[in-house]
Design a protein around this motif. Structure first.
Motif, PDB file in Angstrom:
ATOM      1  N   GLY A 163       0.817  -1.204   0.000  1.00  0.00           N
ATOM      2  CA  GLY A 163       0.000   0.000   0.000  1.00  0.00           C
ATOM      3  C   GLY A 163       0.849   1.252   0.000  1.00  0.00           C
ATOM      4  N   ARG A 164       2.028   1.198  -0.613  1.00  0.00           N
ATOM      5  CA  ARG A 164       2.955   2.325  -0.649  1.00  0.00           C
ATOM      6  C   ARG A 164       3.178   2.788  -2.080  1.00  0.00           C
ATOM      7  NH1 ARG A 164       6.837   2.346   3.630  1.00  0.00           N
ATOM      8  NH2 ARG A 164       5.669   2.346   5.585  1.00  0.00           N
ATOM      9  N   THR A 165       3.437   4.092  -2.226  1.00  0.00           N
ATOM     10  CA  THR A 165       3.772   4.631  -3.539  1.00  0.00           C
ATOM     11  C   THR A 165       5.254   4.971  -3.647  1.00  0.00           C
ATOM     12  OG1 THR A 165       3.390   6.927  -2.885  1.00  0.00           O
ATOM     13  CG2 THR A 165       1.494   5.683  -3.685  1.00  0.00           C
ATOM     14  N   ARG A 166       5.960   4.971  -2.491  1.00  0.00           N
ATOM     15  CA  ARG A 166       7.374   5.329  -2.431  1.00  0.00           C
ATOM     16  C   ARG A 166       7.603   6.725  -3.025  1.00  0.00           C
ATOM     17  NH1 ARG A 166       9.871   1.278  -0.425  1.00  0.00           N
ATOM     18  NH2 ARG A 166      11.964   2.062  -0.830  1.00  0.00           N
ATOM     19  N   THR A 167       6.710   7.628  -2.664  1.00  0.00           N
ATOM     20  CA  THR A 167       6.790   9.011  -3.124  1.00  0.00           C
ATOM     21  C   THR A 167       6.564   9.947  -1.946  1.00  0.00           C
ATOM     22  OG1 THR A 167       5.907   8.396  -5.288  1.00  0.00           O
ATOM     23  CG2 THR A 167       5.838  10.732  -4.711  1.00  0.00           C
ATOM     24  N   ALA A 168       7.423  10.957  -1.825  1.00  0.00           N
ATOM     25  CA  ALA A 168       7.268  11.990  -0.800  1.00  0.00           C
ATOM     26  C   ALA A 168       6.946  13.312  -1.467  1.00  0.00           C
ATOM     27  CB  ALA A 168       8.547  12.115   0.027  1.00  0.00           C
ATOM     28  N   LEU A 169       6.190  14.143  -0.766  1.00  0.00           N
ATOM     29  CA  LEU A 169       5.843  15.467  -1.263  1.00  0.00           C
ATOM     30  C   LEU A 169       6.636  16.501  -0.478  1.00  0.00           C
ATOM     31  CD1 LEU A 169       3.864  17.039  -3.166  1.00  0.00           C
ATOM     32  CD2 LEU A 169       2.372  17.279  -1.171  1.00  0.00           C
ATOM     33  N   LEU A 170       7.365  17.372  -1.176  1.00  0.00           N
ATOM     34  CA  LEU A 170       8.105  18.467  -0.543  1.00  0.00           C
ATOM     35  C   LEU A 170       7.366  19.762  -0.833  1.00  0.00           C
ATOM     36  CD1 LEU A 170      10.560  19.682   0.915  1.00  0.00           C
ATOM     37  CD2 LEU A 170      11.773  19.658  -1.281  1.00  0.00           C
ATOM     38  N   VAL A 171       6.830  20.382   0.216  1.00  0.00           N
ATOM     39  CA  VAL A 171       6.034  21.604   0.074  1.00  0.00           C
ATOM     40  C   VAL A 171       6.886  22.803   0.475  1.00  0.00           C
ATOM     41  CG1 VAL A 171       3.922  22.801   0.750  1.00  0.00           C
ATOM     42  CG2 VAL A 171       3.952  20.305   0.630  1.00  0.00           C
ATOM     43  N   VAL A 172       7.053  23.744  -0.437  1.00  0.00           N
ATOM     44  CA  VAL A 172       7.885  24.933  -0.207  1.00  0.00           C
ATOM     45  C   VAL A 172       7.094  26.178  -0.586  1.00  0.00           C
ATOM     46  CG1 VAL A 172      10.030  23.668  -0.610  1.00  0.00           C
ATOM     47  CG2 VAL A 172       8.905  24.827  -2.521  1.00  0.00           C
ATOM     48  N   PRO A 173       7.528  27.360  -0.124  1.00  0.00           N
ATOM     49  CA  PRO A 173       6.791  28.582  -0.461  1.00  0.00           C
ATOM     50  C   PRO A 173       6.859  28.963  -1.933  1.00  0.00           C
ATOM     51  CG  PRO A 173       8.232  28.927   1.423  1.00  0.00           C
ATOM     52  CD  PRO A 173       8.603  27.616   0.823  1.00  0.00           C
ATOM     53  N   ALA A 174       8.005  28.709  -2.571  1.00  0.00           N
ATOM     54  CA  ALA A 174       8.172  29.166  -3.959  1.00  0.00           C
ATOM     55  C   ALA A 174       9.328  28.419  -4.599  1.00  0.00           C
ATOM     56  CB  ALA A 174       8.442  30.668  -4.000  1.00  0.00           C
ATOM     57  N   LEU A 175       9.307  28.347  -5.910  1.00  0.00           N
ATOM     58  CA  LEU A 175      10.394  27.708  -6.658  1.00  0.00           C
ATOM     59  C   LEU A 175      11.442  28.713  -7.102  1.00  0.00           C
ATOM     60  CD1 LEU A 175       8.396  25.217  -8.910  1.00  0.00           C
ATOM     61  CD2 LEU A 175       9.507  24.779  -6.720  1.00  0.00           C
ATOM     62  N   THR A 176      11.201  30.000  -6.898  1.00  0.00           N
ATOM     63  CA  THR A 176      12.107  31.026  -7.399  1.00  0.00           C
ATOM     64  C   THR A 176      13.280  31.279  -6.464  1.00  0.00           C
ATOM     65  OG1 THR A 176      10.664  32.685  -6.393  1.00  0.00           O
ATOM     66  CG2 THR A 176      10.322  32.194  -8.721  1.00  0.00           C
ATOM     67  N   ASN A 177      13.234  30.727  -5.250  1.00  0.00           N
ATOM     68  CA  ASN A 177      14.301  30.943  -4.283  1.00  0.00           C
ATOM     69  C   ASN A 177      15.297  29.789  -4.330  1.00  0.00           C
ATOM     70  OD1 ASN A 177      15.763  30.939  -1.675  1.00  0.00           O
ATOM     71  ND2 ASN A 177      14.415  32.651  -1.192  1.00  0.00           N
ATOM     72  N   GLU A 178      16.551  30.136  -4.552  1.00  0.00           N
ATOM     73  CA  GLU A 178      17.619  29.139  -4.659  1.00  0.00           C
ATOM     74  C   GLU A 178      17.705  28.234  -3.434  1.00  0.00           C
ATOM     75  OE1 GLU A 178      22.440  29.539  -4.162  1.00  0.00           O
ATOM     76  OE2 GLU A 178      21.355  31.147  -5.171  1.00  0.00           O
TER      77      GLU A 178
END
Length: 336
Positions: free
Chosen positions: A64-79
């Protein structure tokens, strides 16, 4: 192995000198706390040399696993957040996981569930505290690790934090040692733990030094133009002019330097400026920026390691990651 024979987990176990159960733990991402890092590395090396590829689809269906994690960040424009992703993805790949990077819309507010049903599509979440509001739209109950988040929050998730209070103290002590006593703190206008810690650490550090004064705390959005305007407001206030601008991040520091240049004030001859993050921007500026180097890739790696521990049913490792002051030419002795 010869011909077209497909290597098995038994072949990997034999090559690594371990049991099949150990191979299953390592390649299944359940080894933290059960198998040593050295043994895990030996299993991964043997699997790589043999060209072994587990049947992930069958195993994921069974577990019952997808072996996927979600990384939630404020924006993609910040290095900084891009480097966090790099570290998280590296550790994830070592354990047969993938990482989906998801920015909170405009850095604020609940995000639309990117999968329709996050619970069915991902195994866990790593989230920056600056994007915490987005989690309300992604689903409750999933294993969660927070980055740059209050470790003492009641009922909180495991956290991976930088030693931000120590970092801002290093900057303040550097400026105090250069003779500065009049400061403006250019603070990020973000309601997040990491910025609250910086504000309290600045005030506490200056309070302990006789004659040191925090003239103002000027708040700004994390944008160059907003920071420029904030510095212009601060310098237009009545009273003595500061000799140092202590900025919450490098983008704010860039805006500060732009404001000072427009006023004809020399950096650091008339005002010293410091940043925080050590982005590529810091060495592109003239003069180059004194700042605090944050090990962003290590933050991402530690976040993924903590999530894997949660998924494996063992306590997630804690503690703070150290940061380091990088003095450069934007700070100098206080003017007479």
């Amino acid at each position: 192995m010869t011909g077209s024979t497909r290597p098995t987990s038994r072949d990997v176990a034999r090559a690594a000198g371990v049991s099949q159960a150990t191979v299953s733990l390592v390649l299944g991402g359940k080894w933290p706390g059960r198998v040593s890092e050295r043994t895990a590395a030996a299993v991964r090396e043997a699997a790589g040399e043999l060209g072994y590829r587990p049947n992930l689809a069958a195993r994921n269906l069974r577990l019952g696993r997808t072996r996927t994690a979600l990384l939630v960040v404020p924006a993609l424009t910040n290095e900084y957040f891009a480097r966090i992703y790099t570290g998280a993805a590296r550790v994830a790949a070592e354990h047969g996981f993938g990482v989906v990077l998801y920015p909170s819309p405009e850095g604020v507010g609940p995000a639309r569930d990117p999968f329709g049903s996050a619970r069915a599509a991902i195994d866990g979440v790593i989230a920056s505290s600056m994007a915490a509001d987005a989690l309300a739209g992604i689903g409750d109950g999933l294993p969660l690790v927070m980055l740059d988040s209050d470790p003492d929050a009641p009922g909180g998730a495991p956290t991976v934090n930088l030693a931000v209070a120590d970092g801002i103290r290093q900057v303040a002590r550097h400026l105090l040692a250069l003779g500065h006593r009049r400061f403006v703190h250019l603070a990020g206008e973000v309601d997040a733990w990491t910025f609250r810690v910086r504000a309290s650490a600045v005030a506490a550090e200056l309070d302990r030094v006789p004659g040191a004064v925090l003239l103002h705390t000027e708040r700004s959005a994390l944008e160059v133009a907003a920071a420029r305007d904030a510095v212009l407001r601060a310098l237009a206030r009545p009273g003595p002019r500061p000799t140092a601008l202590l900025c919450d991040d490098d983008i704010l520091a860039a805006g500060a330097c732009k404001a000072l240049r427009g006023l004809g004030l020399a950096v650091p001859g008339e005002l010293s400026v410091s940043g925080f993050d050590d982005l590529s921007l810091a060495t592109a500026m003239d003069p180059e920026l004194t700042t605090v180097r944050l090990p962003a890739e290590e933050v991402g790696a530690a976040g993924m390691t903590a999530l894997l521990a949660l998924l494996g049913g063992v306590p997630a490792p804690g503690g703070e990651l150290p940061v380091r002051l990088v003095p450069r030419a934007s700070t100098g002795p206080a003017p007479r």
